[in-house]
Enzyme design. Structure first.
Site, PDB file in Angstrom:
ATOM      1  CB  THR A  73      49.452  28.795 -65.233  1.00 35.41           C
ATOM      2  OG1 THR A  73      48.354  29.232 -66.036  1.00 35.41           O
ATOM      3  CG2 THR A  73      50.037  27.530 -65.844  1.00 35.41           C
ATOM      4  N   GLY A  74      50.022  26.620 -62.825  1.00 39.75           N
ATOM      5  CA  GLY A  74      51.086  25.952 -62.068  1.00 39.75           C
ATOM      6  C   GLY A  74      50.512  25.138 -60.928  1.00 39.75           C
ATOM      7  CB  THR A  95      51.081  27.370 -56.063  1.00 41.06           C
ATOM      8  OG1 THR A  95      52.425  26.875 -56.018  1.00 41.06           O
ATOM      9  CG2 THR A  95      50.670  27.868 -54.700  1.00 41.06           C
ATOM     10  CG  ASP A 101      49.748  33.030 -61.599  1.00 40.93           C
ATOM     11  OD1 ASP A 101      50.025  31.839 -61.399  1.00 40.93           O
ATOM     12  OD2 ASP A 101      49.816  33.560 -62.720  1.00 40.93           O
ATOM     13  CG  ASP A 130      58.756  30.391 -61.324  1.00 36.54           C
ATOM     14  OD1 ASP A 130      58.313  29.260 -61.057  1.00 36.54           O
ATOM     15  OD2 ASP A 130      58.404  31.034 -62.318  1.00 36.54           O
ATOM     16  CE  LYS A 187      52.937  34.710 -62.521  1.00 35.95           C
ATOM     17  NZ  LYS A 187      52.874  33.280 -62.212  1.00 35.95           N
ATOM     18  CG  LEU A 229      60.762  28.666 -63.561  1.00 36.17           C
ATOM     19  CD1 LEU A 229      61.446  27.898 -62.447  1.00 36.17           C
ATOM     20  CD2 LEU A 229      61.740  28.884 -64.712  1.00 36.17           C
ATOM     21  CD  GLU A 276      51.531  32.560 -65.229  1.00 38.19           C
ATOM     22  OE1 GLU A 276      51.233  31.477 -64.712  1.00 38.19           O
ATOM     23  OE2 GLU A 276      52.694  32.977 -65.303  1.00 38.19           O
ATOM     24  CE  LYS A 333      57.845  28.050 -55.919  1.00 40.93           C
ATOM     25  NZ  LYS A 333      56.493  28.080 -56.356  1.00 40.93           N
TER      26      LYS A 333
HETATM   27  C1  5RP Z   1      53.696  29.628 -64.693  1.00 42.38           C
HETATM   28  C2  5RP Z   1      54.152  30.332 -63.475  1.00 42.38           C
HETATM   29  C3  5RP Z   1      53.927  29.651 -62.180  1.00 42.38           C
HETATM   30  O1  5RP Z   1      53.079  30.436 -61.415  1.00 42.38           O
HETATM   31  C4  5RP Z   1      55.226  29.481 -61.464  1.00 42.38           C
HETATM   32  O2  5RP Z   1      56.080  28.764 -62.322  1.00 42.38           O
HETATM   33  C5  5RP Z   1      55.048  28.750 -60.140  1.00 42.38           C
HETATM   34  O3  5RP Z   1      54.649  27.440 -60.385  1.00 42.38           O
HETATM   35  P1  5RP Z   1      54.418  26.410 -59.201  1.00 42.38           P
HETATM   36  O4  5RP Z   1      53.254  26.904 -58.425  1.00 42.38           O
HETATM   37  O5  5RP Z   1      54.140  25.110 -59.910  1.00 42.38           O
HETATM   38  O6  5RP Z   1      55.677  26.357 -58.393  1.00 42.38           O
HETATM   39  O7  5RP Z   1      54.668  31.418 -63.499  1.00 42.38           O
HETATM   40  O8  5RP Z   1      54.026  30.346 -65.846  1.00 42.38           O
END
Ligand code: 5RP
Length: 232
Positions: free
Chosen positions: A32-33, A35, A88, A91, A101, A103, A110, A128
């Site tokens: 999720t997110g 990326t 996945d 953060d 992870k 955010l 996850e 990151k």
């Molecule tokens: C969601 C997460 C995301 O993988 C993490 O926040 C990274 O997000 P992004 O790819 O938008 O920077 O842990 O619960």
């Protein structure tokens, strides 16, 4: 100084590197997110073009479920036997392939999928990478709504500084209907012990420390792609 669009290109490059790991017939956990979104879009495009066949996916959030639907990826519930590969974002990640992870608020699903994966791969822009987890981002902890102030006190007793996550002026709720406490970690911290102690608190659903889950991370920068592997 990197622009927002530079960072997006790096996220996409890391995602593309991970899509190359998908084999025909794989059951793939979708993160999720922003990326993970690039990974889902590219995998959907390759499936549509016949460049990969027979893949089925497990989504870690309702947002990813919707995106997978749009991109034409077939979704299934997580089977007892787990998934072949899960990919996945994160953060923060350190050199030992330990990550924070959550955010995006999907940490519990996850972690269930990451723990059920034969291979769990993190993807992200090189920004990151940190020396110490917690140096930039808080540690998200999903808690039950019932007794959440008491749970926050128990987290404080562990040396954390919890703040209730609010979004658009309202209490943020995960896909599981629970609030999140974003906890500032006082550094240096023994993260193994911290994870263990948070795991044992009543009222905690799960937390964003992924200390032993990842096998590989792709970190993209304009200097090239860095691959972090789990230490032997
Ligand atoms: C969601 C997460 C995301 O993988 C993490 O926040 C990274 O997000 P992004 O790819 O938008 O920077 O842990 O619960």
């Amino acid at each position: 100084m990197l622009t927002a669009s530079d960072i997006e290109s790096q996220k996409r490059l890391a995602a593309l590197a991970a899509v190359d790991l998908v084999e025909n017939g794989d059951l793939v956990g979708l993160g999720t997110g922003s990326t993970a979104r690039y990974f889902v879009e590219e995998l959907g495009a390759r499936l549509a073009a016949g460049r990969v066949t027979g893949v089925r996916c497990v989504a870690t959030s309702l947002a990813t479920e919707r995106l997978a639907g749009v991109t034409g990826l077939p979704l299934v519930a997580l089977p007892a036997s787990g998934v072949d590969l899960a990919v996945d974002g994160m953060d923060e990640v350190d050199d030992g392939l330990r990550a924070i992870k959550g955010l995006g608020g999907a940490l519990t699903r996850e972690k269930i999928v990451a723990a059920a994966a034969r291979r769990f791969v993190l993807i992200g822009d090189a920004g990151k990478r940190v020396d110490q987890l917690g140096e930039r981002t808080p540690l998200p902890v999903e808690v039950l709504g019932f007794g959440r102030e008491r749970t926050a006190r128990l987290l404080e007793d562990l040396g954390l500084e919890p703040t209730l996550r609010v979004q658009s002026g309202k209490e943020f709720l995960t896909d599981n209907g629970n609030p999140v406490l974003d906890c500032r970690v006082r550094l240096p911290a023994d993260l193994e012990e911290l994870a263990d102690r948070i795991d044992r608190l009543p009222g905690v659903v799960d937390h964003g420390l992924f200390l032993h889950h990842a096998d590989l991370a792709f970190l993209a920068s304009f200097g090239g792609m860095e691959e972090l592997r789990r230490p032997e």
